[in-house]
Design a protein around this motif. Structure first.
Motif, short mmCIF file in Angstrom:
data_model
loop_
_atom_site.label_atom_id
_atom_site.label_comp_id
_atom_site.label_asym_id
_atom_site.label_seq_id
_atom_site.Cartn_x
_atom_site.Cartn_y
_atom_site.Cartn_z
N ILE A 130 0.72 -0.91 0.11
CA ILE A 130 0.00 0.02 0.03
C ILE A 130 0.76 1.20 -0.01
N TRP A 131 2.06 1.26 0.84
CA TRP A 131 2.65 2.43 0.96
C TRP A 131 3.49 2.56 -0.41
N PRO A 132 4.24 1.67 -1.04
CA PRO A 132 4.97 2.22 -2.28
C PRO A 132 3.91 2.59 -3.17
N MET A 133 2.92 1.88 -3.37
CA MET A 133 1.79 2.42 -4.37
C MET A 133 1.28 3.77 -4.13
N LEU A 134 0.94 4.19 -2.85
CA LEU A 134 0.74 5.34 -2.34
C LEU A 134 1.84 6.50 -2.77
N ALA A 135 3.08 6.15 -2.14
CA ALA A 135 4.36 6.78 -2.46
C ALA A 135 4.50 7.13 -3.92
N LEU A 136 4.50 6.12 -4.85
CA LEU A 136 4.50 6.27 -6.15
C LEU A 136 3.38 7.26 -6.92
N ALA A 137 2.18 7.19 -6.46
CA ALA A 137 1.41 8.32 -6.65
C ALA A 137 1.76 9.83 -6.12
N TRP A 138 2.15 9.85 -4.95
CA TRP A 138 2.48 10.88 -4.27
C TRP A 138 3.55 11.47 -4.91
N MET A 139 4.66 10.90 -5.45
CA MET A 139 5.97 11.25 -6.17
C MET A 139 5.46 11.91 -7.54
N PHE A 140 4.57 11.03 -8.29
CA PHE A 140 4.19 11.67 -9.55
C PHE A 140 3.63 13.17 -9.15
N ASN A 141 2.77 13.30 -7.93
CA ASN A 141 2.24 14.47 -7.65
C ASN A 141 3.13 15.51 -7.44
N ILE A 142 4.23 15.41 -6.45
CA ILE A 142 5.08 16.59 -6.16
C ILE A 142 5.96 16.61 -7.11
N VAL A 143 6.24 15.68 -8.04
CA VAL A 143 7.40 15.74 -9.01
C VAL A 143 6.83 16.53 -10.23
N GLU A 144 5.64 16.42 -10.51
CA GLU A 144 5.06 17.24 -11.58
C GLU A 144 5.05 18.59 -11.12
N ARG A 145 4.44 18.67 -9.84
CA ARG A 145 4.45 20.38 -9.29
C ARG A 145 5.87 20.78 -9.36
N GLY A 146 6.90 20.20 -9.04
CA GLY A 146 8.20 20.71 -8.99
C GLY A 146 8.53 21.10 -10.38
N SER A 147 8.33 19.93 -11.28
CA SER A 147 8.66 20.32 -12.77
C SER A 147 8.15 21.61 -13.27
N ALA A 148 6.71 21.78 -12.85
CA ALA A 148 5.91 22.99 -13.47
C ALA A 148 6.81 24.01 -12.58
N ALA A 149 7.31 24.16 -11.42
CA ALA A 149 8.02 25.19 -10.71
C ALA A 149 9.12 25.51 -11.30
N TYR A 150 9.95 24.44 -11.55
CA TYR A 150 11.40 24.45 -12.07
C TYR A 150 11.27 25.13 -13.60
N SER A 151 10.35 24.96 -14.10
CA SER A 151 10.31 25.26 -15.61
C SER A 151 10.24 27.02 -15.46
#
Length: 587
Positions: free
Chosen positions: A288-309
């Motif tokens: 459960i945690w790896p799956m939630l972490a994977l989804a959370w990772m996509f979430n924060i990384v996409e936010r970070g990518s938009a901010a970094y651009s």
């Protein structure tokens, strides 16, 4: 995942910290595999009545020891990983500030203050969060997930493992789609946050004017509209964000249902023991945690990518005025100005044309003319805030465009027509360009600027805090403190851009007398609307519509027909009327 490629330069440089954190995460993931295995052994031992009391406490002690060791290792990797991400925050903000300090006025015509503040704070925080939590969740989810899958497949049943993974590919495709939507929507939301910052910054800096015009309700309604728009755009982000966890839980729930159904059938048919099925379900719970972490990772990384651009687009913007490479020699020289034409980057119409003069060291040059005639534009070109469109400005026979900017600007002290004071003490504001100045030097500069007595009347004298932008001082006091700041530099060239407009005539006369004593061998350029400030100038240039329409000294221009003579007579008449004592009204 684009962000990790964009930040590869930083990961390579800080590889020791990240490698140490990743190694500890792998060790923790392996340690977390022990408790479910030990629970399965305990259950089978109790079921088969082969587990002694000593072994039971031994297994329980091992579970407790594993938990304590995991706790300690988690503390260490957090120090390594988040320490690296905070270093990234410092570096990004330093690069951001350095980029802002290199830019010229044309840059600030395109970018608003609120937007720049949003990029330096909110966007950097998002990037740093992704570089810390994003790396953590990526490694943790992959290592933990793969380790659990390997144990389930090799130690219990690979058939049941494959059966339980049927919902996972569908979940991965859905999460990838959510990530793409989140990237675009978050970028729009950050732009809206920048607009909100702009509105707040403008309202706060102009609060006096807003109150003077009674516009509080109007400004509040405008701010409410911007805030509502920002809220709606963030709500669109939240709608996508809210889909991640339900998708994960549905997938995990389906996997559990399939595992329990298939596992029960295998227990009934003797392919699995009850303890093995219990361990398998516990291992599946660890997924459960790896799956939630994977989804959370996509979430924060996409936010970070938009901010970094957004950050990178600003960091990659080259200054419109490029620094030269030719150094200046110590000796003084004639300033030669030959401007054929100049127009601002945002306007094709000429702001200056056919401006030609030479200024010898130690002379005073006066600039005057109607409002908007080009005086401040000429001073901006002399400071090389912009480059001449056609023509040249040379010093020591070298074009300013070729000269090292720091060498040229170190020769100048400038007082602009809109003086700026920092939220600091009076003394620190005067000593801005010379931080190591002694109190005696600061006081001497204040006396030459005729502001020393005013400062002594302040509550703490020179140690009085002036407030943001010098809010507690009058316009004339701010101008004179700015003049004192420039005089303290003792620079070769002093530029006063209508810097005496807020002082009375008597104070202006005293300041000019002090300037004559201070600047016997200094080059002074004065732009003024009050012509009395230009009397001692060796040459006066009269501007109109961006060109020089008259030139000469005060006596010559005052005797010649034109704008200067008319304005001089008008100002003399105005001064004479001010000196006439008011007559008493008849009773």
């Amino acid at each position: 995942m684009r962000l990790f490629a964009q930040l590869a330069w930083y990961f390579r440089r800080e590889w020791q910290r990240y490698l140490g954190a990743v190694a500890l995460l792998i060790i923790i993931a392996i340690l977390q595999l022990l408790p479910p295995k030990l629970v399965g052994i305990i259950i089978d031992g109790v079921t088969n009545k082969t587990l002694s009391e000593g072994k039971l406490f031994g297994w329980l002690g091992l579970i407790l020891g594993t938990a304590i060791l995991v706790y300690l290792l988690r503390y260490v990797w957090r120090v390594l990983l988040f320490g690296a991400s905070y270093k990234l925050a410092v570096e990004l903000r330093q690069n951001f500030y350095r980029q802002l300090s290199r830019q010229h006025p044309a840059f600030y015509l395109r970018h608003r203050t609120g937007d720049l503040i949003a990029r330096a704070t909110n966007d950097v925080d998002r990037v740093v969060f992704a570089a810390g939590e994003g790396v953590l969740t990526l490694v943790d989810s992959l290592v933990m997930g793969l380790a659990v899958l390997i144990v389930m497949a090799t130690q219990i049943s690979w058939e049941l493992t494959l059966l339980s993974l049927v919902p996972m590919p569908i979940m991965a495709a859905v999460i990838k789609r959510y990530g793409d939507q989140l990237h675009q929507r978050f970028k729009v939301a950050q732009a809206a946050f920048s607009s909100l910052n702009d509105q707040a910054q403008e309202s706060l800096t102009s609060i006096r004017m807003i109150k003077a015009f009674g516009l509080e309700n109007h400004q509040s309604s405008q701010f409410a509209e911007v805030a509502q728009d920002t809220g709606l755009k963030n709500m669109r982000v939240a709608r996508v964000d809210a889909r991640f966890d339900p998708t994960i839980y549905v997938s995990i729930g389906m996997a559990n249902m399939i595992a329990i159904g298939g596992g029960s059938w295998m227990v009934v048919n003797g392919h699995l023991t009850l303890g093995q099925l219990t361990s398998f379900v516990m291992y599946l719970g660890l997924m459960i945690w790896p799956m939630l972490a994977l989804a959370w990772m996509f979430n924060i990384v996409e936010r970070g990518s938009a901010a970094y651009s957004r950050i990178r687009s600003l960091l990659q913007e080259a200054p419109c005025v490029v620094d030269g490479t030719v150094p200046l020699s110590p000796e003084r020289s004639v300033l030669e100005v030959n401007i054929d034409s100049f127009h601002y980057p945002v306007n094709s119409a000429s702001a200056l044309q056919d401006v030609h003069f030479n200024l010898a060291p130690g002379n005073m040059l006066g600039l005057c003319g109607p409002t908007g005639s080009g005086k401040s534009t000429l001073l901006a070109l002399l400071q090389r805030q912009f480059d001449v469109t056609q023509g040249s400005i040379t010093y020591q026979g070298k074009a300013l465009s070729d000269v090292v900017l720091d060498d040229w600007r170190a020769r100048m002290a400038v007082v602009s027509q809109t003086p700026f004071l920092f939220s600091d003490t009076v003394a620190q504001n005067i000593a801005l360009g010379q931080p190591d100045a002694t109190p005696e030097q600061i006081e001497q500069a204040a006396k030459m600027a005729c502001v020393h007595d005013d400062i002594l009347r302040l509550p703490q004298g020179y140690e009085t805090e002036v407030g943001e932008r010098g809010v507690m001082l009058s316009g004339g006091q701010k101008q004179r403190i700015s003049i004192a700041r420039a005089l303290l530099l003792d620079a070769e060239i002093l530029i006063l851009d209508d810097a005496l407009s807020a002082v009375d005539g008597r104070t202006e006369h005293q300041i000019l007398q002090n300037l004559r004593q201070w600047g016997n061998n200094k080059t002074v350029i004065i732009s003024a609307h009050r012509l009395s400030a230009l009397i001692d100038a060796a040459e006066i240039l009269v501007f109109n519509k961006g060109t020089v329409v008259q030139r000469g000294n005060h006596e010559t221009l005052a005797a010649s027909a034109g704008w200067y003579r008319d304005m001089n007579r008008y100002q003399q008449l105005e001064a004479a009327l001010d000196d006439v004592p008011a007559q008493e009204e008849p009773v």
